[in-house]
Scaffold this active site. Sequence first.
Site, mmCIF file in Angstrom:
data_model
loop_
_atom_site.group_PDB
_atom_site.id
_atom_site.type_symbol
_atom_site.label_atom_id
_atom_site.label_comp_id
_atom_site.label_asym_id
_atom_site.label_seq_id
_atom_site.Cartn_x
_atom_site.Cartn_y
_atom_site.Cartn_z
ATOM 1 N N ARG A 226 1.106 -1.528 0.059
ATOM 2 C CA ARG A 226 -0.383 -0.083 -0.068
ATOM 3 C C ARG A 226 1.263 1.065 -0.490
ATOM 4 O O ARG A 226 0.491 2.324 -0.055
ATOM 5 C CB ARG A 226 -0.744 0.145 1.140
ATOM 6 C CG ARG A 226 -2.134 -0.734 1.362
ATOM 7 C CD ARG A 226 -3.003 -0.675 1.889
ATOM 8 N NE ARG A 226 -2.101 -1.508 3.358
ATOM 9 C CZ ARG A 226 -2.089 -1.151 5.182
ATOM 10 N NH1 ARG A 226 -2.985 -0.754 5.058
ATOM 11 N NH2 ARG A 226 -1.467 -1.579 5.962
ATOM 12 N N ASN B 6 -6.405 -2.631 2.232
ATOM 13 C CA ASN B 6 -6.071 -4.201 3.053
ATOM 14 C C ASN B 6 -7.778 -4.812 2.667
ATOM 15 O O ASN B 6 -8.399 -3.912 3.445
ATOM 16 C CB ASN B 6 -5.409 -4.173 4.497
ATOM 17 C CG ASN B 6 -3.582 -4.059 4.024
ATOM 18 O OD1 ASN B 6 -3.632 -4.272 2.387
ATOM 19 N ND2 ASN B 6 -3.556 -4.392 4.967
#
Length: 98
Positions: free
Chosen positions: A27, A45
């Site tokens: 990320r 996530n």
Amino acid sequence: MSVSSHDSSLETHSIRVHGRVQGVGYRAAAVRQAHMIGVRGWVRNVEDGTVEAIVQGSPDQIDLMLEWMRRGPPAARVATLDCQREPDDRRFGHFEQR
């Protein structure tokens, strides 16, 4: 309501990345890459171990981001990437990690 030519070239894609993509900096690396490319949206996530993203930009920017997302950062192992163009009127101001 009219749409400017700039807005007409803006696409929004919903993306799901499968593989070893959590706990490897995916990320944070996606945010850095998005800022370099100039796309907007978000990445997060998901409880099932995947990473989900909304990416918004020009077709060329989307292509560049998808190319990167298929690889991810060095520690990631992307198995598959699902991508779908979304009819979306939302406009994101930047790209962020959620």
